[in-house]
Write a protein that holds these residues in place. Structure first.
Motif, PDB file in Angstrom:
ATOM      1  N   LEU A   1     -16.742  -3.067   5.104  1.00  0.00           N
ATOM      2  CA  LEU A   1     -17.649  -3.989   4.484  1.00  0.00           C
ATOM      3  C   LEU A   1     -18.123  -3.610   3.260  1.00  0.00           C
ATOM      4  O   LEU A   1     -18.473  -4.466   2.422  1.00  0.00           O
ATOM      5  N   ALA A   2     -18.390  -2.387   3.294  1.00  0.00           N
ATOM      6  CA  ALA A   2     -19.223  -1.734   2.006  1.00  0.00           C
ATOM      7  C   ALA A   2     -18.384  -1.851   0.758  1.00  0.00           C
ATOM      8  O   ALA A   2     -18.675  -2.114  -0.283  1.00  0.00           O
ATOM      9  N   LEU A   3     -16.960  -1.599   1.286  1.00  0.00           N
ATOM     10  CA  LEU A   3     -15.890  -1.601  -0.212  1.00  0.00           C
ATOM     11  C   LEU A   3     -15.824  -3.286  -0.562  1.00  0.00           C
ATOM     12  O   LEU A   3     -16.002  -3.526  -1.782  1.00  0.00           O
ATOM     13  N   ALA A   4     -15.710  -4.132   0.572  1.00  0.00           N
ATOM     14  CA  ALA A   4     -15.681  -5.722   0.008  1.00  0.00           C
ATOM     15  C   ALA A   4     -16.899  -6.022  -0.642  1.00  0.00           C
ATOM     16  O   ALA A   4     -16.975  -6.639  -1.765  1.00  0.00           O
TER      17      ALA A   4
ATOM     18  N   VAL B   1      -6.552   1.884   6.980  1.00  0.00           N
ATOM     19  CA  VAL B   1      -6.568   2.753   5.979  1.00  0.00           C
ATOM     20  C   VAL B   1      -5.374   1.965   5.003  1.00  0.00           C
ATOM     21  O   VAL B   1      -5.635   1.860   3.800  1.00  0.00           O
ATOM     22  N   GLU B   2      -4.542   1.315   5.425  1.00  0.00           N
ATOM     23  CA  GLU B   2      -3.419   0.752   4.634  1.00  0.00           C
ATOM     24  C   GLU B   2      -4.232  -0.524   4.074  1.00  0.00           C
ATOM     25  O   GLU B   2      -4.105  -0.725   2.425  1.00  0.00           O
ATOM     26  N   LEU B   3      -5.120  -1.264   4.695  1.00  0.00           N
ATOM     27  CA  LEU B   3      -5.844  -2.227   3.737  1.00  0.00           C
ATOM     28  C   LEU B   3      -6.791  -1.652   2.688  1.00  0.00           C
ATOM     29  O   LEU B   3      -6.885  -2.295   1.544  1.00  0.00           O
ATOM     30  N   ILE B   4      -7.577  -0.468   3.193  1.00  0.00           N
ATOM     31  CA  ILE B   4      -8.385  -0.030   1.929  1.00  0.00           C
ATOM     32  C   ILE B   4      -7.490   0.454   0.914  1.00  0.00           C
ATOM     33  O   ILE B   4      -7.979   0.431  -0.404  1.00  0.00           O
ATOM     34  N   THR B   5      -6.416   1.162   1.104  1.00  0.00           N
ATOM     35  CA  THR B   5      -5.616   1.642   0.099  1.00  0.00           C
ATOM     36  C   THR B   5      -4.939   0.679  -0.908  1.00  0.00           C
ATOM     37  O   THR B   5      -4.982   0.727  -2.108  1.00  0.00           O
TER      38      THR B   5
END
Length: 95
Positions: free
Chosen positions: A2-5, A29-33
């Protein structure tokens, strides 16, 4: 995640990330990548600190190795075969 979004929603010019995938399951992890790679491709400067070899190799254009806060090397992603070579070359650790 959420913080990244929330950070990306602000359309930053610089994104500072410290271990964004720590403790996440592989699907996340894949989504963040993908999110970090997409941000970088769109022109956002990304400073990423992470121990995940796969994450940094897949998203970064330059890599800096540090040992106890001391810069020990700089390289590009294609210059290493794997994390063992990174540890041997820049941290003095035998595989």
């Amino acid at each position: 995640m959420l913080a990244l979004a929330r950070a990306l929603a602000l359309k930053p010019r610089l994104l500072l990330l410290d271990e964004p995938t720590e403790g996440l399951m592989p699907a996340n992890v894949e989504l963040i990548t993908h999110a970090v790679a997409d941000a970088a491709r769109s022109g956002v400067a990304v400073l990423l600190v992470d121990a995940s070899f796969d994450l940094v190799m897949g998203t970064c254009s330059r890599l800096y190795a540090m040992d106890h806060g001391v810069l020990t090397g700089m390289l590009r992603p294609g210059e290493l075969s794997g994390p063992d070579e990174l540890a041997a070359r820049y941290l003095g650790v035998e595989a």
